[in-house]
Enzyme design. Structure first.
Site, mmCIF file in Angstrom:
data_model
loop_
_atom_site.group_PDB
_atom_site.id
_atom_site.type_symbol
_atom_site.label_atom_id
_atom_site.label_comp_id
_atom_site.label_asym_id
_atom_site.label_seq_id
_atom_site.Cartn_x
_atom_site.Cartn_y
_atom_site.Cartn_z
ATOM 1 N N THR A 1 -4.503 10.380 1.802
ATOM 2 C CA THR A 1 -5.462 10.118 0.717
ATOM 3 C C THR A 1 -6.997 10.543 1.366
ATOM 4 O O THR A 1 -7.092 10.267 2.611
ATOM 5 C CB THR A 1 -5.439 8.832 0.128
ATOM 6 O OG1 THR A 1 -4.141 8.523 -0.247
ATOM 7 C CG2 THR A 1 -6.480 8.284 -0.625
ATOM 8 N N PHE B 1 -10.703 9.725 1.237
ATOM 9 C CA PHE B 1 -11.619 8.706 0.707
ATOM 10 C C PHE B 1 -13.155 9.194 1.034
ATOM 11 O O PHE B 1 -13.212 10.111 2.163
ATOM 12 C CB PHE B 1 -11.356 7.465 1.729
ATOM 13 C CG PHE B 1 -10.049 6.691 1.512
ATOM 14 C CD1 PHE B 1 -10.486 5.769 0.735
ATOM 15 C CD2 PHE B 1 -9.042 6.971 2.020
ATOM 16 C CE1 PHE B 1 -9.128 4.859 0.423
ATOM 17 C CE2 PHE B 1 -7.802 6.145 1.891
ATOM 18 C CZ PHE B 1 -7.904 5.286 0.911
#
Ligand code: PEP
Ligand code: MN
Length: 655
Positions: free
Chosen positions: A541, A543
């Site tokens: 992921t 960020f």
């Protein structure tokens, strides 16, 4: 044995406990562990644990099952993070990989300076070098002594790197205290107990090498000496042990890394140079150590290894070290860590001034404000936050992604962490929409986190008892294949993965499980029923760190801040933009042509419907910022070829 004291104990009761223990044959020592004040009692004394537990001011008594206590995980479950140097920005342990590099020995002022510059350029954060060299032969180069240490200190200061050097006697330890940032206890001295006691009492960080013939237990007992003498900042270093194998200088005991990490809370690093002894094999051993969970490395590097006065054959050329650092950076996310490349400024460094040369820069945000993330403790966003700002960074929680933008805009948080994209489930459009709705918010940093999902439940639960599964919708999307194998489970969406876990802990539900990270299970005392349930292990992921724009102005002084406050001191090398293009042939092509012609590498191009305008699209674009050329002039050009052009921020991209 550890006696945890109650928070309100007075000095009289504390002294009575010490006397009680000494009378029964124990050596005692005061120690602070996190929030707890403890008395460590070592020795072969005899004591009635129940009676001891009833003494005034005793909170609890922890009898450890190991001969060492202060270094044991039984005494302290969380990882110790060791800080080196007066700036406090070089840390060892936790979720970072810290690399120490430098020559075997300091040979001259020029040699140590040149090496420091080279290893620093490649990303090493601590400088090593021996001024006192314990050599097998009395006729070999013994080091430059105090002069060498002074040269090393000078080089470290010039390059902004704390230094670590070997100490060989208790007397020298005192003389060296104010010159070095970290003491190294060499392999040959691991069991020099008088040296350990003296060095442990000086209040400096210590790198404790494993003796060539020492067992793990003996090694940990030597570390116990250091802690018992007063220091908490001890880093263990596996550097190869003596076996029947003679091809390599020593045999790197890779298995010692996970073993010691489970037995002790202290950070463990590896010295592949002395372990292997052959330059061409050092980098492979170094990468294996990182894969096995080492918190860092200490590597010998020499600008001209052929001319080195000691350990030339195992010293890397600076180019080899550069390659090793790049490989470590790529490997780090796989083991859930990040390479500490440069001393990372703390949260208070989210501020202006990192802008384009000549730009107005911005006002610094007052230091000490928290960083905001969505969710509860244990959420992946919190891990991303700690990766960038450190474990101790003050943080607050928002209840939605919008809540993050609001907190940053109002100034109750100095920065925020928002997920924008997952490698399995795709873009998180809600956050892109928020960027468009909050023109005063800019992207200032990026971190990519490997996401390993677990099915988490109550202690009494098992896979067969589960009927309901809770997670963030992203968690469901990333575990699609696993969930498809359990079609009878009902899925319930939560605000974040950690909230899914805490709800189970609160309800004590046996039928409900959560999909979240192992950290959330640990925090809430729940059980991991199955680990690694994401559809593909290459699950990352991305960020972004957001901050408020300050008073920086664009190239022509116009309202938009081209270069918002940047995070850290490194040159931004990536930018994010959103735009739409006129509805005519070749308009997107014209934009791509501008980017290609100016050497901007496009790493993302995604088209999205524009809210309220059916069948019209905008593009999410990520580009590299080339080292040469006027990037902002290119942006100006692009602006004239697009509609609704928005520059979201320039930042340092992460691998
Ligand atoms: C060194 O690090 O230079 C050194 C002498 O290492 P060891 O004590 O592990 O042999
Ligand atoms: Mn050496």
């Amino acid at each position: 044995m550890i006696i945890v004291l109650s928070k309100h104990i007075d000095t009289h009761d504390k002294e009575l406990i010490r006397i009680y223990l000494r009378d029964r044959g124990y050596a005692v020592r005061d120690q602070v562990f996190g929030e707890d004040e403890v008395i460590g009692a070592a020795g072969k004394g005899v004591v009635d644990l129940r009676e001891l537990g009833l003494l005034p001011g005793v909170e609890r008594v922890a009898a450890t099952s190991k001969p060492y206590e202060l270094v044991s995980r039984e005494t302290k479950a969380e990882d110790t993070i060791v800080t080196v140097g007066s700036q406090g920005n070089v840390k060892i342990g936790g979720s970072r990989i810290t690399v120490i590099a430098g020559p075997c020995a300091v040979e001259s002022r020029e040699q140590i300076r040149e090496t420091a510059e080279r290893v620093r350029e490649s990303g090493a954060v601590l400088l090593r070098g021996g001024a006192y060299k314990p050599r097998t032969s009395p006729y070999a180069f013994q080091g430059l002594g105090m002069k060498g240490l002074e040269y090393m200190r000078e080089a470290g200061e010039a390059c902004g790197m704390p230094i670590v050097t070997e100490v060989v006697s208790p007397e020298l330890a005192v003389d060296m205290r104010d010159l070095t940032d970290m003491f190294q206890i060499g392999a040959r001295n691991m069991q020099n107990f008088e040296l350990l006691k003296k060095v442990g009492s000086l209040g400096k960080a210590v790198l404790l090498k494993r003796g060539p013939s020492a067992t793990v237990e003996e090694w940990l007992l030597s570390a116990e000496y250091l802690l018992a003498a007063g220091t908490n900042d001890v880093v263990l270093c596996e550097r190869g042990i003596r076996t029947f194998e003679t091809y390599t200088r020593n045999t790197l005991d890779i298995s010692a890394i996970p073993v010691v990490k489970s037995l002790s809370h202290l950070p463990v690093i590896v010295d592949p140079s002395h372990a292997v002894g052959i330059r061409a094999k050092v980098s492979s051993a170094a990468l294996a150590a990182i894969a096995a969970g080492a918190d860092g490395l200490t590597v010998e590097v020499h600008p001209r290894p052929d001319e080195a006065l000691s350990d030339g054959p195992q010293s890397l050329y600076p180019e080899q070290f550069e390659k090793l650092m790049r490989d470590i950076e790529a490997l780090a996310p796989v083991v859930g860590k990040e390479l500490l490349r440069t001393p990372r400024p703390g949260f208070s460094a989210v501020r202006g001034g990192g802008g384009r040369p000549g730009s107005a820069g911005g006002d610094a945000e007052p230091a000490g404000k928290p960083v905001v993330y969505n969710g509860e403790s244990g959420a992946f966003a919190e891990q991303a936050l700690m990766r960038i700002f450190g474990e101790e960074a003050p943080r607050t929680q928002a209840q939605s992604f919008k809540g993050i933008f609001d907190a940053v805009l109002e100034g109750s948080a100095c920065a925020g962490i928002v997920p924008v994209e997952n490698s399995l489930a795709g873009s998180i459009h809600e956050n892109y929409e928020l960027f468009l709705r909050y023109p005063d918010i800019a992207i200032v940093g990026e971190v990519k986190l490997r996401v390993v999902h677990c099915l988490i439940g109550d202690e009494r639960a098992d896979m067969d008892s589960i009927a309901i599964v809770r997670s963030h919708p992203q968690g469901f999307a990333q575990c699609r294949d696993f969930l498809d194998k359990h079609p009878s489970w009902t899925l319930e969406a939560c605000n974040d993965t950690a909230t899914a876990v805490s709800s189970i802990a609160r309800e004590g539900a046996v039928k409900v499980a959560a999909i979240a990270g192992a950290a959330a299970a640990k925090i809430h005392g729940l059980k991991v029923l199955k680990e690694g349930i994401e559809t593909n292990p290459l699950n990352y992921t991305r960020f972004l760190v957001i901050s408020r724009k300050f008073s920086a102005h664009g190239p022509g002084g116009e309202e938009s801040a081209w270069m918002p406050p940047s995070l850290g001191s490194e040159r931004p090398d990536k930018a994010s933009l959103v735009f739409s293009v006129p509805d005519k042939p070749g308009s997107l092509f014209a934009c791509l042509e501008i980017m290609a012609g100016n050497g901007l590498n496009l790493s993302k191009l995604e088209s999205r419907p524009i809210e309220g305008k059916p069948w019209e699209y905008q593009f999410y674009v990520d580009v590299s910022i080339p080292e040469r050329g006027d990037f902002f002039a290119v942006m100006e050009d692009l602006k004239t070829h697009t509609e609704n052009f928005r520059f979201l921020g320039a930042y340092r991209g992460s691998l």
